[in-house]
Design an enzyme around this catalytic site. Structure first.
Site, PDB file in Angstrom:
ATOM      1  N   ARG A 147     -27.409  33.333  23.894  1.00 38.40           N
ATOM      2  CA  ARG A 147     -27.480  32.388  25.016  1.00 38.40           C
ATOM      3  C   ARG A 147     -27.172  30.966  24.555  1.00 38.40           C
ATOM      4  O   ARG A 147     -26.706  30.161  25.346  1.00 38.40           O
ATOM      5  CB  ARG A 147     -28.861  32.465  25.678  1.00 38.40           C
ATOM      6  N   TYR A 171     -24.788  28.645  26.551  1.00 35.27           N
ATOM      7  CA  TYR A 171     -25.139  27.302  27.006  1.00 35.27           C
ATOM      8  C   TYR A 171     -24.114  26.263  26.530  1.00 35.27           C
ATOM      9  O   TYR A 171     -23.754  25.342  27.259  1.00 35.27           O
ATOM     10  CB  TYR A 171     -26.534  26.917  26.496  1.00 35.27           C
ATOM     11  N   TYR A 225     -30.163  25.266  39.729  1.00 36.36           N
ATOM     12  CA  TYR A 225     -31.308  25.666  40.556  1.00 36.36           C
ATOM     13  C   TYR A 225     -32.565  24.962  40.044  1.00 36.36           C
ATOM     14  O   TYR A 225     -32.676  24.620  38.862  1.00 36.36           O
ATOM     15  CB  TYR A 225     -31.473  27.188  40.568  1.00 36.36           C
TER      16      TYR A 225
END
Lengths: 107, 269
Positions: B70, B74, B96
Site C-alpha cells: 500500500r 499511496y 472520503y
C-alpha cells in the site's frame, strides 16, 4: 427517468428522508419512479448489491500506512546510498529524522 | 489559480462519510472549479456521485492491488495528482471523510506540491471520528480520547491510558507488516487482544463502529467483549472504540501545588 445517484443525493440532504422508515422510503422511490430492482436494493439496504447493479466493485478504502516512518527512513537511506548495520538502523527508526523534524517544528 | 511562477495548484478536500449529507459548500466548490479531480471514495457509488460534479473525475482506486504494498499504492496516488499539478492544472483531491485524518496521501501530496513551489492546501471534511462521536454519544472532552492506527500498537511499544477512550483504526488489517494485504485474520487480532489485555480486562466491552456511507443506511454499532475480538467480523470500514476501563487517578500532589498558587493569588490580590 429515475437517477439513483440523484435520489441518494436527495436522501442525504433531506432531514426527513435521511431518517425515513422503510415504508416512507418506498413511497419516495415510487414517486421517483425507481425501477423495482433498484428499489429492492435500496430498501434492502444492501450496499454491495446496489453497487453491483451500478457496475461498481467493492472498494479498498485504506489510505494510511501503519509504519510510514520506517519506510521513509529506508527510502531516504537508499537514496543517499548509505549502508547501515541493523543496530544503526534500529536507532534511526527509534528517532527518525522526520520525527525529529516534526518534534522540532512543534517547539 | 496561483499567481506565482508555478501555475498548478492542489487542494485536498474532504467529502465527508455519507453521500449527500456531509459535503460542505467550499469543498463542493473546489471540486466543481478544479481542472481535474482525483477521487478516493469509500465506495463506487460515492464515486459516481462525485462524477456528477465534474466532467474529469479520476478514480484513485485502480492503484490498489492485493499483494502490492500500500505504500507503493499511496506513492502512486501522490504522483498521479502531482503530475497534473506540474502540468499547470488546478487539481482537487477529493477524499472520503476528512482528508487529513488517517490519510497519508493528502498530507504527502500537499507536502510535495509545496516543496516544489506550488500552492497547496487542505479543506477539512466530516470524518468517521466525527460521526462516531455523534452516533455513540461520546464527548472526547469528558475522559480524553486516544486514536491509534491499530497496527502501531503491535509494531511499537505504545502507552495506553485506559482511563480515556481508545479508538483503533484499520483493525481489519491489524498486524500486516507487508502492507500488501486487504485483511488479516483472527491470529493477528489475538495478538492485538494480548496487547490490549495489559490495560483492559478481557470482559471489557468494546464497540465495533461503522459509519453509514449511503444515506439510506444507518451506522452499525456492535458491542462485544475484548476476548471476542479475534472471532469478530471486522471489515475495512470498521473502527474499534474502547470505552475507559477506570476513572482517572487524582493527582494529589499537583492539586496541592495548584491550591498553594490559588492561596498565593488571594494574598497577592
Amino acid at each position: 427517468m429515475f437517477d439513483v445517484i440523484d435520489f441518494l443525493d436527495r436522501v442525504g440532504r433531506d432531514a426527513t428522508l435521511r431518517n425515513a422508515s422503510r415504508d416512507e422510503l418506498a413511497v419516495a422511490l415510487a414517486t421517483a419512479q425507481a425501477t423495482p430492482v433498484l428499489s429492492s436494493a435500496i430498501l434492502g439496504k444492501d450496499r454491495q448489491a446496489l453497487g453491483a447493479l451500478l457496475g461498481q466493485d467493492p472498494f479498498c478504502c485504506y489510505i494510511n500506512p501503519g509504519k510510514e516512518d520506517e519506510d521513509e527512513t529506508e527510502d531516504e537511506t537508499e537514496e543517499a546510498g548509505v549502508k547501515e548495520d541493523s543496530s544503526t538502523q534500529s536507532q534511526q527508526t527509534a528517532v527518525s529524522p522526520r520525527i525529529l523534524h516534526a518534534l522540532t517544528s512543534l517547539t | 489559480m496561483s499567481s506565482g511562477a508555478h501555475t498548478g495548484s492542489l487542494v485536498c478536500v474532504g467529502i465527508g462519510m455519507t453521500l449527500g449529507s456531509h459535503l460542505g459548500p467550499l469543498a463542493r466548490s473546489h471540486i466543481e472549479q478544479s481542472d481535474v479531480v482525483f477521487a478516493a471514495a469509500s465506495d463506487g457509488i460515492v464515486e459516481l456521485w462525485l462524477a456528477k460534479m465534474h466532467a474529469d473525475v479520476r478514480s484513485l482506486q485502480p492503484h490498489y492491488r492485493e499483494g502490492k504494498s500500500r505504500m507503493q499504492t499511496y506513492r502512486e496516488m501522490v504522483e498521479a495528482m502531482l503530475t497534473e499539478v506540474r502540468a499547470g492544472k488546478r487539481v482537487c483531491g477529493a477524499f472520503y471523510g476528512h482528508p487529513g485524518v488517517f490519510a497519508w496521501v493528502p498530507h504527502k501530496a500537499i507536502e510535495v506540491a509545496r516543496s516544489e513551489g506550488y500552492a497547496a492546501h487542505m479543506e477539512p471534511g466530516i470524518s468517521a471520528e466525527d460521526c462516531l462521536y455523534a452516533d455513540l454519544g461520546i464527548d472526547p472532552g469528558k475522559f480524553g480520547c486516544q486514536h491509534f492506527e491499530a497496527s502501531q500498537l503491535l509494531f511499537y511499544q505504545r502507552r495506553i491510558d485506559p482511563s480515556a477512550y481508545l479508538v483503533l483504526w484499520q483493525v481489519g488489517v491489524v498486524g500486516d507488516q507487508s502492507l500488501k494485504r486487504f485483511a488479516t485474520g483472527a491470529g493477528y487480532r489475538q495478538i492485538l487482544v494480548e496487547v490490549l489485555a495489559r490495560d483492559y480486562p478481557l470482559d471489557h466491552q468494546l464497540i465495533i463502529y461503522r459509519t453509514a456511507t449511503l444515506p439510506t443506511r444507518q451506522p452499525q454499532v456492535k458491542r462485544l467483549a475484548l476476548s471476542a475480538l479475534p472471532q469478530a467480523d471486522i471489515g475495512m470500514e470498521d473502527t474499534i472504540v474502547i470505552p475507559p476501563a477506570r476513572l482517572p487517578e487524582v493527582d494529589s500532589t499537583m492539586r496541592a501545588r495548584l491550591s498553594a498558587l490559588d492561596s498565593a493569588d488571594v494574598i497577592d490580590g
